[in-house]
Motif scaffolding. Structure first.
Motif, PDB file in Angstrom:
ATOM      1  N   TRP A   1      -7.522 -13.505  -6.637  1.00  0.00           N
ATOM      2  CA  TRP A   1      -7.503 -12.053  -6.393  1.00  0.00           C
ATOM      3  C   TRP A   1      -7.190 -11.380  -7.715  1.00  0.00           C
ATOM      4  CZ3 TRP A   1      -2.443  -9.539  -6.614  1.00  0.00           C
ATOM      5  CH2 TRP A   1      -1.362 -10.418  -6.712  1.00  0.00           C
TER       6      TRP A   1
ATOM      7  N   CYS B   1      -4.908 -11.074  -1.261  1.00  0.00           N
ATOM      8  CA  CYS B   1      -5.202  -9.879  -0.430  1.00  0.00           C
ATOM      9  C   CYS B   1      -5.201 -10.226   1.059  1.00  0.00           C
ATOM     10  CB  CYS B   1      -6.516  -9.250  -0.873  1.00  0.00           C
ATOM     11  SG  CYS B   1      -6.374  -8.523  -2.504  1.00  0.00           S
TER      12      CYS B   1
ATOM     13  N   ARG C   1      -1.670  -1.093  -2.735  1.00  0.00           N
ATOM     14  CA  ARG C   1      -2.911  -0.905  -1.970  1.00  0.00           C
ATOM     15  C   ARG C   1      -3.701  -2.208  -2.054  1.00  0.00           C
ATOM     16  NH1 ARG C   1      -5.574   3.544  -0.572  1.00  0.00           N
ATOM     17  NH2 ARG C   1      -4.510   4.931  -2.041  1.00  0.00           N
TER      18      ARG C   1
ATOM     19  N   ASP D   1      -6.944  -4.434  -0.910  1.00  0.00           N
ATOM     20  CA  ASP D   1      -8.295  -4.376  -0.360  1.00  0.00           C
ATOM     21  C   ASP D   1      -8.742  -5.802  -0.008  1.00  0.00           C
ATOM     22  OD1 ASP D   1     -11.070  -4.282   0.058  1.00  0.00           O
ATOM     23  OD2 ASP D   1     -11.243  -2.472  -1.181  1.00  0.00           O
ATOM     24  N   GLU D   2      -8.755  -6.094   1.289  1.00  0.00           N
ATOM     25  CA  GLU D   2      -9.077  -7.460   1.729  1.00  0.00           C
ATOM     26  C   GLU D   2     -10.518  -7.837   1.387  1.00  0.00           C
ATOM     27  OE1 GLU D   2      -8.025  -8.571   5.720  1.00  0.00           O
ATOM     28  OE2 GLU D   2      -6.261  -7.288   5.727  1.00  0.00           O
ATOM     29  N   GLU D   3     -11.426  -6.838   1.408  1.00  0.00           N
ATOM     30  CA  GLU D   3     -12.847  -7.117   1.173  1.00  0.00           C
ATOM     31  C   GLU D   3     -13.102  -7.520  -0.275  1.00  0.00           C
ATOM     32  OE1 GLU D   3     -15.453  -7.075   3.393  1.00  0.00           O
ATOM     33  OE2 GLU D   3     -13.764  -7.012   4.793  1.00  0.00           O
ATOM     34  N   THR D   4     -12.613  -6.680  -1.205  1.00  0.00           N
ATOM     35  CA  THR D   4     -12.898  -6.919  -2.621  1.00  0.00           C
ATOM     36  C   THR D   4     -11.869  -7.851  -3.271  1.00  0.00           C
ATOM     37  OG1 THR D   4     -11.576  -5.005  -3.263  1.00  0.00           O
ATOM     38  CG2 THR D   4     -13.925  -4.623  -2.877  1.00  0.00           C
ATOM     39  N   ARG D   5     -10.788  -8.114  -2.553  1.00  0.00           N
ATOM     40  CA  ARG D   5      -9.673  -8.925  -3.066  1.00  0.00           C
ATOM     41  C   ARG D   5      -9.065  -8.321  -4.342  1.00  0.00           C
ATOM     42  NH1 ARG D   5      -8.665 -14.971  -1.861  1.00  0.00           N
ATOM     43  NH2 ARG D   5      -9.478 -15.174   0.216  1.00  0.00           N
ATOM     44  N   CYS D   6      -8.985  -6.962  -4.310  1.00  0.00           N
ATOM     45  CA  CYS D   6      -8.368  -6.250  -5.437  1.00  0.00           C
ATOM     46  C   CYS D   6      -7.095  -5.557  -4.971  1.00  0.00           C
ATOM     47  CB  CYS D   6      -9.303  -5.163  -5.980  1.00  0.00           C
ATOM     48  SG  CYS D   6     -10.826  -5.828  -6.638  1.00  0.00           S
TER      49      CYS D   6
ATOM     50  N   TYR E   1      -0.732   2.387  -5.354  1.00  0.00           N
ATOM     51  CA  TYR E   1      -1.145   3.613  -4.670  1.00  0.00           C
ATOM     52  C   TYR E   1      -1.186   4.728  -5.720  1.00  0.00           C
ATOM     53  CZ  TYR E   1      -0.674   1.585  -0.014  1.00  0.00           C
ATOM     54  OH  TYR E   1      -0.857   0.813   1.111  1.00  0.00           O
TER      55      TYR E   1
ATOM     56  N   ASP F   1       1.174  -0.694   6.310  1.00  0.00           N
ATOM     57  CA  ASP F   1       1.216  -1.967   5.572  1.00  0.00           C
ATOM     58  C   ASP F   1       1.951  -3.040   6.368  1.00  0.00           C
ATOM     59  OD1 ASP F   1      -0.186  -0.878   3.496  1.00  0.00           O
ATOM     60  OD2 ASP F   1       1.548  -0.524   2.203  1.00  0.00           O
TER      61      ASP F   1
END
Ligand SMILES: NC(=O)c1ccc[n+]([C@@H]2O[C@H](COP(=O)([O-])OP(=O)(O)OC[C@H]3O[C@@H](n4cnc5c(N)ncnc54)[C@H](OP(=O)(O)O)[C@@H]3O)[C@@H](O)[C@H]2O)c1
Length: 325
Positions: free
Chosen positions: A27, A67, A94, A96-101, A105, A121
């Motif tokens: 990640w 993530c 923050r 992001d599970e999709e992008t693993r970034c 915040y 969260d």
């Protein structure tokens, strides 16, 4: 089996916990690699089961690690064993599970959005872990302003009263921030760097003053104290150890000192990793090291350190002398 108190919570945990950062896989944090390279989820689950069988009851993860991936693996591995384990996770970024970034915040280390997103969260971590409540919920932003930390602490007290978390703490190396959290009724732990190469007397003093557990991250100096690396060791590009800062901050200072203390750490038949954990237990009765583990072999070796117990006083004094502290 060695046990330690989780501060004033009344909860006893194994004297060594399992760090679950590496098992999150790759990640990025603010655009930089922050994982420990590719992982084998099946081996991660076997490692968690092995640790549990060897008496480890405390597991430390975070929303950030992969993530959400580490939390999911911990949840899968420990499903049906809730009454045997104490689970700690972390929040503040923050994710992001999709992008693993992972980002701050508002792109701001001191963002007020930490408080605004706290409930959301927490629910996301509960879902990934498959839990109804979190035993220890830790604020993950090391450098968050102590002047703003009371608002985070008070929001955590609300989560306690709602039953979503039992206790909370802060993962920080700053004693001023630790003091702000320590004023909270259900704050029971500070997580911070502590290992034989890098002592942390000021944070330990706060833990003593307020009766908090000292949960010790990077107890094996990110693997550098185990003797398996040289200054020329190479890592995959998706491994945090690929970055120059690992060489500079962790590897080189450790290798410079390792030979001086190798004999003492390995006294009484301990391995280097076991000796490094033994130093931490001898440093304070509040310490709970959480070595990062991702294989059955590491789980076995590290858990066996509990059979040897802390280093003796003479060894501790000799290490201080050899390291000229
Ligand atoms: N800000 C924060 O809150 C924060 C920051 C850092 C860490 N932590 C927590 O603290 C935990 C531990 O810290 P860490 O992962 O930074 O460092 P660490 O525990 O000092 O080192 C972990 C690495 O040591 C190696 N290792 C473990 N046991 C070994 C053994 N018996 N023999 C040889 N090598 C062994 C593994 O390397 P390989 O990967 O090469 O197998 C592992 O990835 C993390 O998992 C996380 O839960 C929290």
């Amino acid at each position: 089996m060695m046990k330690r108190s989780l501060g004033s919570s009344g909860i006893q945990v194994s004297a060594m916990g399992m760090g679950c950062w590496a098992i999150g896989g790759p990640w990025t944090m603010r655009g930089q690699q922050a994982g420990w390279g590719t992982v084998d989820d099946d081996e991660s689950i076997r490692a968690i089961h092995c640790a549990l069988e060897q008496g480890v009851t405390f597991f430390d993860t975070a929303a950030n690690y992969g993530c959400g991936h580490s939390e999911r693996i911990v949840g899968r591995a420990l499903a049906g064993r809730r009454d045997q384990v104490v689970i700690a996770t972390k929040f503040g970024y923050r994710v992001d599970e999709e992008t693993r970034c992972v980002e701050f915040y508002d792109d701001d280390v001191n963002s007020d959005q930490v408080v605004h997103h706290l409930r959301q969260d927490c629910e996301a971590s509960l879902r990934r872990l498959g839990l109804d409540y979190i035993d220890l919920y830790q604020f993950h932003i090391n450098d968050y302003s102590p002047a703003k930390a009371a608002a985070v602490r008070d929001a955590l007290e609300e989560l306690v009263s709602e039953g979503r978390i039992r206790f909370y703490g802060w993962s920080t190396d700053h004693p001023e921030g630790a003091r702000v959290f320590a004023e909270g009724k259900h704050c029971v732990a500070i997580q911070h760097d502590l290992n034989v190469i890098k002592d942390a007397p000021q944070v330990l003093a706060v833990c003593d003053e307020f009766g908090l557990a000292s949960i010790n991250r990077s107890p094996l100096v990110r693997g550098a104290i185990t003797g398996k690396y040289t200054a020329d060791s190479k890592f995959q590009p998706n491994d945090i150890r690929h970055r120059d800062y690992f060489q500079r901050e962790w590897l080189v200072p450790t290798l410079e000192k390792l030979d001086a203390i190798r004999k003492i750490l390995t006294s009484d038949g301990r391995t280097l990793a076991q000796g490094a954990l033994a130093w931490i237990w001898a440093r304070s009765a509040r310490t709970i090291p959480i070595p990062g583990i991702r294989s059955v072999a590491q789980a076995t070796e590290n858990a066996e350190a509990m059979r040897f117990g802390p280093l003796g006083d003479d060894s501790m004094r000799e290490i201080e002398r050899l390291l000229r502290r």
